[in-house]
Design a protein around this motif. Structure first.
Motif, PDB file in Angstrom:
ATOM      1  N   HIS A   1      31.001  38.239  42.928  1.00  0.00           N
ATOM      2  CA  HIS A   1      32.216  38.312  42.763  1.00  0.00           C
ATOM      3  C   HIS A   1      33.085  36.847  42.880  1.00  0.00           C
ATOM      4  O   HIS A   1      32.618  36.267  43.933  1.00  0.00           O
ATOM      5  N   LEU A   2      34.120  37.018  42.123  1.00  0.00           N
ATOM      6  CA  LEU A   2      35.297  35.651  42.460  1.00  0.00           C
ATOM      7  C   LEU A   2      36.495  36.652  42.728  1.00  0.00           C
ATOM      8  O   LEU A   2      36.914  37.384  41.962  1.00  0.00           O
ATOM      9  N   VAL A   3      36.943  36.309  44.024  1.00  0.00           N
ATOM     10  CA  VAL A   3      38.176  37.225  44.334  1.00  0.00           C
ATOM     11  C   VAL A   3      39.258  36.273  44.465  1.00  0.00           C
ATOM     12  O   VAL A   3      39.285  35.010  45.015  1.00  0.00           O
ATOM     13  N   SER A   4      40.303  36.643  43.666  1.00  0.00           N
ATOM     14  CA  SER A   4      41.473  35.814  43.735  1.00  0.00           C
ATOM     15  C   SER A   4      42.076  35.546  44.899  1.00  0.00           C
ATOM     16  O   SER A   4      42.728  36.633  45.626  1.00  0.00           O
ATOM     17  N   ARG A   5      42.522  34.314  45.351  1.00  0.00           N
ATOM     18  CA  ARG A   5      43.324  34.004  46.791  1.00  0.00           C
ATOM     19  C   ARG A   5      44.608  34.351  46.594  1.00  0.00           C
ATOM     20  O   ARG A   5      45.254  34.362  47.612  1.00  0.00           O
ATOM     21  N   ARG A   6      45.146  34.514  45.423  1.00  0.00           N
ATOM     22  CA  ARG A   6      46.500  34.641  45.366  1.00  0.00           C
ATOM     23  C   ARG A   6      46.966  35.463  43.953  1.00  0.00           C
ATOM     24  O   ARG A   6      46.071  35.289  42.956  1.00  0.00           O
ATOM     25  N   ASP A   7      48.117  35.865  43.826  1.00  0.00           N
ATOM     26  CA  ASP A   7      48.877  36.262  42.390  1.00  0.00           C
ATOM     27  C   ASP A   7      48.705  34.997  41.677  1.00  0.00           C
ATOM     28  O   ASP A   7      49.199  33.901  42.310  1.00  0.00           O
ATOM     29  N   GLN A   8      48.066  34.871  40.577  1.00  0.00           N
ATOM     30  CA  GLN A   8      48.142  33.644  39.515  1.00  0.00           C
ATOM     31  C   GLN A   8      48.068  33.899  38.225  1.00  0.00           C
ATOM     32  O   GLN A   8      47.665  35.136  37.810  1.00  0.00           O
ATOM     33  N   VAL A   9      48.365  32.881  37.362  1.00  0.00           N
ATOM     34  CA  VAL A   9      48.379  32.957  35.937  1.00  0.00           C
ATOM     35  C   VAL A   9      47.697  31.993  35.424  1.00  0.00           C
ATOM     36  O   VAL A   9      47.435  30.749  35.870  1.00  0.00           O
ATOM     37  N   VAL A  10      46.485  32.552  34.828  1.00  0.00           N
ATOM     38  CA  VAL A  10      45.680  31.552  34.124  1.00  0.00           C
ATOM     39  C   VAL A  10      45.813  31.453  32.683  1.00  0.00           C
ATOM     40  O   VAL A  10      46.031  32.467  31.867  1.00  0.00           O
ATOM     41  N   HIS A  11      45.975  30.346  31.869  1.00  0.00           N
ATOM     42  CA  HIS A  11      46.211  30.298  30.623  1.00  0.00           C
ATOM     43  C   HIS A  11      44.864  29.950  29.797  1.00  0.00           C
ATOM     44  O   HIS A  11      44.004  29.112  30.360  1.00  0.00           O
ATOM     45  N   VAL A  12      44.481  30.508  28.645  1.00  0.00           N
ATOM     46  CA  VAL A  12      43.370  30.220  27.868  1.00  0.00           C
ATOM     47  C   VAL A  12      43.938  29.727  26.405  1.00  0.00           C
ATOM     48  O   VAL A  12      44.785  30.464  25.762  1.00  0.00           O
ATOM     49  N   SER A  13      43.515  28.602  25.841  1.00  0.00           N
ATOM     50  CA  SER A  13      43.832  28.287  24.764  1.00  0.00           C
ATOM     51  C   SER A  13      43.263  28.958  23.430  1.00  0.00           C
ATOM     52  O   SER A  13      43.589  29.186  22.356  1.00  0.00           O
ATOM     53  N   GLU A  14      41.861  29.323  23.690  1.00  0.00           N
ATOM     54  CA  GLU A  14      41.215  29.918  22.793  1.00  0.00           C
ATOM     55  C   GLU A  14      40.139  31.133  23.215  1.00  0.00           C
ATOM     56  O   GLU A  14      39.298  30.581  23.637  1.00  0.00           O
ATOM     57  N   PRO A  15      40.413  32.342  23.101  1.00  0.00           N
ATOM     58  CA  PRO A  15      41.386  32.935  22.402  1.00  0.00           C
ATOM     59  C   PRO A  15      42.819  32.793  23.304  1.00  0.00           C
ATOM     60  O   PRO A  15      42.815  32.647  24.483  1.00  0.00           O
ATOM     61  N   GLU A  16      43.894  32.448  22.466  1.00  0.00           N
ATOM     62  CA  GLU A  16      45.346  32.410  23.013  1.00  0.00           C
ATOM     63  C   GLU A  16      45.460  33.474  24.174  1.00  0.00           C
ATOM     64  O   GLU A  16      45.604  34.509  23.355  1.00  0.00           O
ATOM     65  N   ALA A  17      45.633  33.150  25.298  1.00  0.00           N
ATOM     66  CA  ALA A  17      45.692  34.418  26.214  1.00  0.00           C
ATOM     67  C   ALA A  17      46.369  33.897  27.631  1.00  0.00           C
ATOM     68  O   ALA A  17      46.204  32.658  27.968  1.00  0.00           O
ATOM     69  N   ARG A  18      47.165  34.883  28.414  1.00  0.00           N
ATOM     70  CA  ARG A  18      47.673  34.494  29.417  1.00  0.00           C
ATOM     71  C   ARG A  18      47.062  35.549  30.315  1.00  0.00           C
ATOM     72  O   ARG A  18      47.452  36.746  30.217  1.00  0.00           O
ATOM     73  N   LEU A  19      46.246  35.185  31.299  1.00  0.00           N
ATOM     74  CA  LEU A  19      45.880  36.398  32.459  1.00  0.00           C
ATOM     75  C   LEU A  19      46.638  36.165  33.692  1.00  0.00           C
ATOM     76  O   LEU A  19      46.637  35.270  34.229  1.00  0.00           O
ATOM     77  N   GLN A  20      47.124  37.480  33.840  1.00  0.00           N
ATOM     78  CA  GLN A  20      47.841  37.761  35.266  1.00  0.00           C
ATOM     79  C   GLN A  20      46.749  38.215  36.256  1.00  0.00           C
ATOM     80  O   GLN A  20      46.304  39.332  36.093  1.00  0.00           O
ATOM     81  N   ILE A  21      46.409  37.617  37.030  1.00  0.00           N
ATOM     82  CA  ILE A  21      45.258  37.777  38.226  1.00  0.00           C
ATOM     83  C   ILE A  21      46.016  38.090  39.473  1.00  0.00           C
ATOM     84  O   ILE A  21      46.641  37.187  39.980  1.00  0.00           O
ATOM     85  N   ALA A  22      45.776  39.367  39.881  1.00  0.00           N
ATOM     86  CA  ALA A  22      46.664  39.500  41.349  1.00  0.00           C
ATOM     87  C   ALA A  22      45.811  39.198  42.463  1.00  0.00           C
ATOM     88  O   ALA A  22      44.442  39.017  42.490  1.00  0.00           O
ATOM     89  N   GLU A  23      46.402  38.696  43.660  1.00  0.00           N
ATOM     90  CA  GLU A  23      45.739  38.396  44.644  1.00  0.00           C
ATOM     91  C   GLU A  23      44.791  39.588  45.163  1.00  0.00           C
ATOM     92  O   GLU A  23      45.137  40.957  45.162  1.00  0.00           O
ATOM     93  N   GLY A  24      43.507  39.359  45.489  1.00  0.00           N
ATOM     94  CA  GLY A  24      42.380  40.150  45.724  1.00  0.00           C
ATOM     95  C   GLY A  24      41.759  40.856  44.572  1.00  0.00           C
ATOM     96  O   GLY A  24      40.776  41.533  44.822  1.00  0.00           O
ATOM     97  N   GLU A  25      42.170  40.536  43.363  1.00  0.00           N
ATOM     98  CA  GLU A  25      41.527  41.094  42.246  1.00  0.00           C
ATOM     99  C   GLU A  25      40.278  40.393  42.252  1.00  0.00           C
ATOM    100  O   GLU A  25      39.938  39.245  42.398  1.00  0.00           O
ATOM    101  N   VAL A  26      39.252  41.382  41.433  1.00  0.00           N
ATOM    102  CA  VAL A  26      37.713  40.625  41.508  1.00  0.00           C
ATOM    103  C   VAL A  26      37.395  40.486  40.256  1.00  0.00           C
ATOM    104  O   VAL A  26      37.620  41.320  39.210  1.00  0.00           O
ATOM    105  N   ILE A  27      36.662  39.446  40.060  1.00  0.00           N
ATOM    106  CA  ILE A  27      35.917  39.183  38.734  1.00  0.00           C
ATOM    107  C   ILE A  27      34.637  39.274  38.964  1.00  0.00           C
ATOM    108  O   ILE A  27      34.073  38.614  39.617  1.00  0.00           O
ATOM    109  N   ARG A  28      33.842  40.407  38.399  1.00  0.00           N
ATOM    110  CA  ARG A  28      32.419  40.322  38.766  1.00  0.00           C
ATOM    111  C   ARG A  28      31.505  39.513  37.704  1.00  0.00           C
ATOM    112  O   ARG A  28      31.752  39.557  36.501  1.00  0.00           O
TER     113      ARG A  28
END
Ligand code: AVJ
Length: 340
Positions: free
Chosen positions: A269-296
């Motif tokens: 897992h990669l666990v988000s240490r804080r509420d954060q926003v990640v920008h992606v240019s391709e595909p154009e996207a804005r990810l809102q990732i909450a503190e404690g949220e897991v990317i497996r």
């Protein structure tokens, strides 16, 4: 030594071709959409292995905690002669070959048996294929090495492109390192079936699988003291930054790798240490990732004997021989295609 990535045949005894089922970038986009814009978030582990990721995996194998590589290498060192003998192979074809370091035991046994041994390597990382190829050519004077750069499915499709150039005889397919453990049952069954369909009746498959063992041993293997596994896990975000023009802050995530007993697997897992926003240019996207949220980022299954036998039955593969580490902590299975 092999700096020009566009050259297909760099010496008479080495070739590399890029094999792709689909455009690799399009596939990453599709996987990113399916995995990262959905909840829970996940990504397929094959994207770990850019040049740096491959180096980091290699460094994981050298950590004192990561036992699978060592146990498998010991089995191969001890039994390579018996394995090659039982397979009767003239050609070795390896899926996910990486540095091919453990493979040298098999190649040594093969070179002792046949005058013109042939090794077909496959990895998603071209740099590591060329590096391994160069090393193997130096060590084995008669060896022909053909590299297929791409994922497993593409390599299986394109295996026929390199065989036939010389008498291939029976082939030993090798799928080592418990890489099958990256796949859930359905996908693992599909992949094994695909392998079985590519095999001729006289071909054999050597499958290396990690087995169940006490939790502390499992969890330390994926949470090494030096933090190499953590760096490997976080490198996935660097790959996304490069390939998708994203702005993941690697400091904003923490590595975790629990053993999930109910499913008999380590999950990375990669666990988000804080509420954060990640920008992606391709595909154009804005990810809102909450503190404690897991990317497996990976599953790494630990196989019971029953789980192995179920998978083999589904795929139509039959046991021919096997070699296991003490207490069945790791196993090599030699398999033949069943009568369909
Ligand atoms: C190469 C997929 C078998 O799952 O143990 C090592 C990858 N991930 N440490 C595994 C890995 C974290 C490895 N495989």
């Amino acid at each position: 030594m092999f700096a020009d990535p566009s050259a297909a045949r760099l010496t008479p005894r080495y070739s590399r071709r890029v094999v792709e089922e689909r455009d690799a970038h399009a596939e990453l986009l599709a996987d990113f959409r399916a995995g990262m814009l959905e909840s829970p978030r996940s990504l397929p582990p094959k994207y770990f292995y850019d040049a740096r990721g491959s180096q980091l995996f290699d460094a994981i194998c050298d950590t004192p905690e990561y036992y699978p590589t060592r146990l498998e290498a010991e089995l191969l060192e001890r039994h390579a002669g018996a394995i090659m003998e039982a397979s009767g192979a003239r050609t070795l074809f390896e899926l996910g070959s990486g540095t091919s370091r453990k493979t040298e035991y098999l190649l040594e046994a093969l070179a002792g048996r046949v005058a013109q041994p042939h090794y077909v390597a496959n990895d998603v990382c071209g740099e590591i294929l060329d590096e391994a190829g160069g090393r193997l050519l130096q060590r084995f004077e008669q060896l022909q090495v053909d590299s297929l750069c791409g994922d497993y499915a593409a390599a299986l499709t394109h295996l026929a492109d390199v065989s036939g150039a010389q008498a291939d005889g029976p082939r030993l397919f090798a799928f080592l390192g418990s890489s099958l453990g990256n796949f859930e049952d359905a996908e693992a069954g599909d992949l094994l079936r695909r392998i079985r369909e590519t095999m001729n009746p006289e071909d054999r498959l050597l499958l290396g699988l990690d087995r169940i063992k006490p939790r502390p041993v499992l969890e330390s293997a994926y949470n090494d003291e030096a933090g190499v596994t953590a760096a490997f896990n976080l490198n996935l975000l660097a790959v996304l930054n490069t390939e998708l023009g994203a702005d993941f802050d690697l400091e904003g995530f923490e590595h975790r790798a629990p053993f999930v007993e109910a499913q008999s697997r380590i999950e990375m897992h990669l666990v988000s240490r804080r509420d954060q926003v990640v920008h992606v240019s391709e595909p154009e996207a804005r990810l809102q990732i909450a503190e404690g949220e897991v990317i497996r980022t990976e599953i790494s299954r630990k196989f019971s004997r029953d789980a192995v036998d179920r998978l083999l039955a589904v795929a139509g593969l039959e046991h021919e021989a096997e070699w296991s580490a003490p207490e069945d902590w790791y196993s090599l299975f030699l398999l033949r295609p069943g009568v369909a």
